[in-house]
Design a protein around this motif. Structure first.
Motif, PDB file in Angstrom:
ATOM      1  N   VAL A  92       0.904  -1.258   0.026  1.00 40.60           N
ATOM      2  CA  VAL A  92       0.125   0.117   0.008  1.00 40.60           C
ATOM      3  C   VAL A  92       0.880   1.261  -0.109  1.00 40.60           C
ATOM      4  O   VAL A  92       0.662   2.234  -0.865  1.00 40.60           O
ATOM      5  CB  VAL A  92      -1.023   0.109   1.171  1.00 40.60           C
ATOM      6  CG1 VAL A  92      -1.690   1.232   1.424  1.00 40.60           C
ATOM      7  CG2 VAL A  92      -2.045  -1.109   1.017  1.00 40.60           C
TER       8      VAL A  92
ATOM      9  N   ARG B 204       1.372 -10.722   3.039  1.00 46.52           N
ATOM     10  CA  ARG B 204       0.222  -9.538   2.565  1.00 46.52           C
ATOM     11  C   ARG B 204       0.523  -8.119   2.526  1.00 46.52           C
ATOM     12  O   ARG B 204       0.122  -7.601   1.411  1.00 46.52           O
ATOM     13  CB  ARG B 204      -0.669  -9.886   3.734  1.00 46.52           C
ATOM     14  CG  ARG B 204      -1.375 -11.426   3.953  1.00 46.52           C
ATOM     15  CD  ARG B 204      -2.583 -11.336   4.743  1.00 46.52           C
ATOM     16  NE  ARG B 204      -3.167 -12.700   4.774  1.00 46.52           N
ATOM     17  CZ  ARG B 204      -4.412 -12.863   5.386  1.00 46.52           C
ATOM     18  NH1 ARG B 204      -5.029 -11.815   5.999  1.00 46.52           N
ATOM     19  NH2 ARG B 204      -4.687 -13.923   5.581  1.00 46.52           N
TER      20      ARG B 204
ATOM     21  N   GLU C 237      -2.270  -6.358  17.279  1.00 47.33           N
ATOM     22  CA  GLU C 237      -1.190  -5.665  17.554  1.00 47.33           C
ATOM     23  C   GLU C 237      -0.877  -4.497  16.529  1.00 47.33           C
ATOM     24  O   GLU C 237      -0.438  -3.485  16.811  1.00 47.33           O
ATOM     25  CB  GLU C 237       0.082  -6.641  17.804  1.00 47.33           C
ATOM     26  CG  GLU C 237       0.172  -6.793  19.617  1.00 47.33           C
ATOM     27  CD  GLU C 237       1.435  -8.013  19.715  1.00 47.33           C
ATOM     28  OE1 GLU C 237       2.438  -7.621  19.159  1.00 47.33           O
ATOM     29  OE2 GLU C 237       1.001  -8.810  20.196  1.00 47.33           O
ATOM     30  N   LEU C 238      -0.724  -5.178  15.474  1.00 41.38           N
ATOM     31  CA  LEU C 238      -0.230  -4.339  14.322  1.00 41.38           C
ATOM     32  C   LEU C 238      -1.194  -3.053  13.885  1.00 41.38           C
ATOM     33  O   LEU C 238      -0.689  -2.061  13.595  1.00 41.38           O
ATOM     34  CB  LEU C 238      -0.256  -5.247  13.044  1.00 41.38           C
ATOM     35  CG  LEU C 238       1.244  -6.085  12.691  1.00 41.38           C
ATOM     36  CD1 LEU C 238       1.154  -6.564  11.510  1.00 41.38           C
ATOM     37  CD2 LEU C 238       2.328  -4.989  12.938  1.00 41.38           C
TER      38      LEU C 238
ATOM     39  N   SER D  96      -0.399  -0.679  16.499  1.00 44.15           N
ATOM     40  CA  SER D  96       0.853   0.184  16.269  1.00 44.15           C
ATOM     41  C   SER D  96       0.959   0.953  15.015  1.00 44.15           C
ATOM     42  O   SER D  96       1.518   2.050  14.821  1.00 44.15           O
ATOM     43  CB  SER D  96       2.102  -0.875  16.181  1.00 44.15           C
ATOM     44  OG  SER D  96       2.007  -1.483  14.866  1.00 44.15           O
ATOM     45  N   LEU D  97      -0.107   0.740  14.080  1.00 45.37           N
ATOM     46  CA  LEU D  97      -0.622   1.589  13.145  1.00 45.37           C
ATOM     47  C   LEU D  97      -0.994   2.798  13.622  1.00 45.37           C
ATOM     48  O   LEU D  97      -0.559   3.832  13.126  1.00 45.37           O
ATOM     49  CB  LEU D  97      -1.519   0.597  12.071  1.00 45.37           C
ATOM     50  CG  LEU D  97      -1.716   1.099  10.603  1.00 45.37           C
ATOM     51  CD1 LEU D  97      -0.279   1.037  10.200  1.00 45.37           C
ATOM     52  CD2 LEU D  97      -2.556   0.033  10.019  1.00 45.37           C
TER      53      LEU D  97
ATOM     54  N   ARG E 183      -2.430   9.353   4.872  1.00 46.74           N
ATOM     55  CA  ARG E 183      -1.998   8.344   5.788  1.00 46.74           C
ATOM     56  C   ARG E 183      -3.282   7.315   6.290  1.00 46.74           C
ATOM     57  O   ARG E 183      -3.080   6.297   6.270  1.00 46.74           O
ATOM     58  CB  ARG E 183      -1.644   9.005   7.270  1.00 46.74           C
ATOM     59  CG  ARG E 183      -1.519   8.401   8.386  1.00 46.74           C
ATOM     60  CD  ARG E 183      -0.490   7.616   8.478  1.00 46.74           C
ATOM     61  NE  ARG E 183      -0.071   6.691   9.355  1.00 46.74           N
ATOM     62  CZ  ARG E 183       0.863   5.931  10.026  1.00 46.74           C
ATOM     63  NH1 ARG E 183       2.108   6.237   9.539  1.00 46.74           N
ATOM     64  NH2 ARG E 183       0.688   5.266  11.088  1.00 46.74           N
TER      65      ARG E 183
ATOM     66  N   SER F 133      -4.043   4.881   3.688  1.00 42.28           N
ATOM     67  CA  SER F 133      -3.064   3.993   3.709  1.00 42.28           C
ATOM     68  C   SER F 133      -3.470   2.819   4.846  1.00 42.28           C
ATOM     69  O   SER F 133      -3.421   1.659   4.640  1.00 42.28           O
ATOM     70  CB  SER F 133      -1.842   4.265   3.880  1.00 42.28           C
ATOM     71  OG  SER F 133      -1.222   5.067   2.662  1.00 42.28           O
TER      72      SER F 133
ATOM     73  N   GLU G  25      -6.390   0.658   3.929  1.00 40.25           N
ATOM     74  CA  GLU G  25      -6.048  -0.480   3.035  1.00 40.25           C
ATOM     75  C   GLU G  25      -5.152  -1.520   3.708  1.00 40.25           C
ATOM     76  O   GLU G  25      -5.334  -2.822   3.305  1.00 40.25           O
ATOM     77  CB  GLU G  25      -5.189   0.301   1.838  1.00 40.25           C
ATOM     78  CG  GLU G  25      -6.169   0.761   0.745  1.00 40.25           C
ATOM     79  CD  GLU G  25      -5.636   1.220  -0.448  1.00 40.25           C
ATOM     80  OE1 GLU G  25      -4.748   0.491  -1.105  1.00 40.25           O
ATOM     81  OE2 GLU G  25      -5.935   2.522  -1.051  1.00 40.25           O
ATOM     82  N   ILE G  26      -4.303  -1.247   4.555  1.00 42.03           N
ATOM     83  CA  ILE G  26      -3.450  -2.199   5.194  1.00 42.03           C
ATOM     84  C   ILE G  26      -4.224  -2.965   6.125  1.00 42.03           C
ATOM     85  O   ILE G  26      -3.857  -3.941   6.046  1.00 42.03           O
ATOM     86  CB  ILE G  26      -2.240  -1.504   5.925  1.00 42.03           C
ATOM     87  CG1 ILE G  26      -1.364  -0.867   4.880  1.00 42.03           C
ATOM     88  CG2 ILE G  26      -1.539  -2.359   7.069  1.00 42.03           C
ATOM     89  CD1 ILE G  26      -0.293  -0.314   5.750  1.00 42.03           C
TER      90      ILE G  26
ATOM     91  N   ARG H 181      -5.860  -5.603   4.264  1.00 38.78           N
ATOM     92  CA  ARG H 181      -4.979  -6.575   3.936  1.00 38.78           C
ATOM     93  C   ARG H 181      -4.687  -7.520   5.263  1.00 38.78           C
ATOM     94  O   ARG H 181      -4.950  -8.759   4.791  1.00 38.78           O
ATOM     95  CB  ARG H 181      -3.775  -6.237   3.247  1.00 38.78           C
ATOM     96  CG  ARG H 181      -3.778  -5.533   1.935  1.00 38.78           C
ATOM     97  CD  ARG H 181      -2.409  -5.214   1.382  1.00 38.78           C
ATOM     98  NE  ARG H 181      -2.340  -4.745   0.103  1.00 38.78           N
ATOM     99  CZ  ARG H 181      -1.486  -4.558  -0.698  1.00 38.78           C
ATOM    100  NH1 ARG H 181      -0.204  -5.068  -0.216  1.00 38.78           N
ATOM    101  NH2 ARG H 181      -1.433  -3.943  -1.791  1.00 38.78           N
ATOM    102  N   LEU H 182      -4.521  -6.960   6.003  1.00 33.58           N
ATOM    103  CA  LEU H 182      -4.267  -7.920   7.110  1.00 33.58           C
ATOM    104  C   LEU H 182      -5.458  -8.659   7.662  1.00 33.58           C
ATOM    105  O   LEU H 182      -5.271  -9.908   8.038  1.00 33.58           O
ATOM    106  CB  LEU H 182      -4.061  -6.782   8.493  1.00 33.58           C
ATOM    107  CG  LEU H 182      -2.609  -6.105   8.428  1.00 33.58           C
ATOM    108  CD1 LEU H 182      -2.554  -5.131   9.600  1.00 33.58           C
ATOM    109  CD2 LEU H 182      -1.336  -7.167   8.389  1.00 33.58           C
TER     110      LEU H 182
END
Lengths: 239, 239
Positions: free
Chosen positions: A161, A213, B168-169, B172-173, B203, B206, B209-210, B213-214
């Motif tokens: 992305v 991913r 978690e991700l 942190s995002l 931002r 993005s 979109e991330i 995907r996750l």
DNA sequence: ATAGAAACAGACCATCAGTCTGTAAGCGGG
DNA sequence: CCCGCTTACAGACTGATGGTCTGTTTCTAT
């Protein structure tokens, strides 16, 4: 007696770099033993065999001493990164896997040190040095990682992305590994090698798939080394 | 004169909770003004109008005072989270978007406060309180987020690699958003509203979109509010 | 040989978190 | 209404510790 004394002083004079390293050695040992905020300048002085004035001749403040320690520790990350990058020149995926493999290799070669670090940093009062290390390491790896991702985009193989954000996430993925490592080391110390290897393997496998991913790659593209390697590594822990 | 004096003392006695809040108010104000490590107990005492003994009657240590502040700030996150979760009861994706929207709503309603926090926390010497807040907020949001993800898996709509890691991700995002926010606020302060809105929008887009995907969702599933909302919000900054 | 620079010694200072002893305010029972 | 107990509070004091200052020794260059 700094004022007026004919007292014999017998001081040892050394090259700045040497003395600095000696002080850093002492500080590092004390830090690994007690944690940062329990280390006083007086302790470091005594351990390094230098006076107050001597110490402050080489370090402007305690903060400066910490910077020195961090720089020293980060140096390893830099060398590992550079070494991993210099020897592979394939496409972006190969480079990425090379980088990750280099990190894994370093880990395997320094498990005991890594365990010590993980344990120290998980103790309270070490949040500041921990963050400093994380930030410093990230500053080293980030540009390399981002460059690889951008190369992959240019190549047409990667499809993230956003290169920067993806690099950041991959970094925080590896930084978040810390808590898993604590568990992994605990299990290994408890002689439950199977469970220990399992935990580590599961985590790294997940990380790999997530990277796939994030980068828009087929599952299994990003490889985080293998189980047998982990087992050998964890079996190599002293005690 | 704590020893032996017939001096008039005229002290104000208050209910513990009230006094505690008063002290926390003073501490918070000082913290927002100078940063944590520049705030001394003596400062807080004076600002709160209480003596040394009085202060230490309510707080065991400076550390305890910080905990109080963190708890207070985290309370907002808790309320926002609970509010967002209580009113929507759809499928996992609806819940997730509801949670994110609740956070966005809070942000929009408290831009000025948020800017103050972001600025304070970006100043050196505030790493510790910053981490404490991040950890505390994460501890609040994490279980909720993880539950939603797991619900989505059970539902068959989400397909993440690992629920916990994904949560978690995502956290942190949102924590990594801080540096972008600094830039966004700077741009807005420089009256470059377009660039400011652009940076924030890019931002968050993005990030969305991330998340897609996750979670293994089609692009555009996770929505992070909209541009016009951001513009209105950033225009509402004082000064 | 000598002057200057730089490494070093150690006494001293300032700040600040935390302690200790003592005192005033409220509160409940007689 | 008084008395005693609890607890909120006052403020002097302490100990630890980071940092400074002045003076001294060693090395080096000329």
């Amino acid at each position: 007696m700094a004022k007026t004394g004919t007292k014999r002083d017998s001081r040892v004079r050394m090259a700045p770099a040497v003395r600095r390293d000696l002080i850093l050695d002492a500080a590092q040992a004390l830090f690994m033993e007690r944690g940062w905020d329990a280390v006083t300048i007086a302790d470091v002085q005594e351990a390094a065999g230098i006076s107050r004035g001597g110490f402050y001749h080489h370090f402007a403040a305690k903060e400066d001493l910490l910077s020195g320690l961090i720089a020293r520790m980060t140096e390893q990350a830099m060398q590992t990164t550079e070494a991993a990058m210099s020897q592979n020149n394939g496409d972006a995926l190969v480079q990425l896997n090379g980088l990750l493999d280099g990190a894994a290799q370093w880990t395997a070669d320094n498990v005991n040190e890594l365990r010590g670090l993980v344990q120290i940093f998980s103790r309270p009062g070490n949040e500041i040095p921990y963050r400093r290390i994380c930030d410093a390491d990230a500053a080293v790896v980030m540009p390399v990682l981002k460059a690889i991702i951008e190369a992959g985009i240019a190549e047409g193989t990667f499809n993230p992305v956003d290169a920067g954000l993806t690099a950041e996430l991959m970094l925080s993925l590896s930084q978040g590994r810390r808590e898993v490592l604590i568990e992994v080391f605990d299990l290994a110390s408890a002689n439950d090698l199977d469970a220990s290897v399992d935990a580590l393997d599961r985590r790294l496998r997940s990380e790999g798939e997530i990277c796939d991913r994030l980068l828009g790659l087929p599952v299994g593209s990003v490889a985080l080394s293998n189980r047998t390697e982990y087992r050998r590594m964890l079996a190599g822990l002293v005690q």
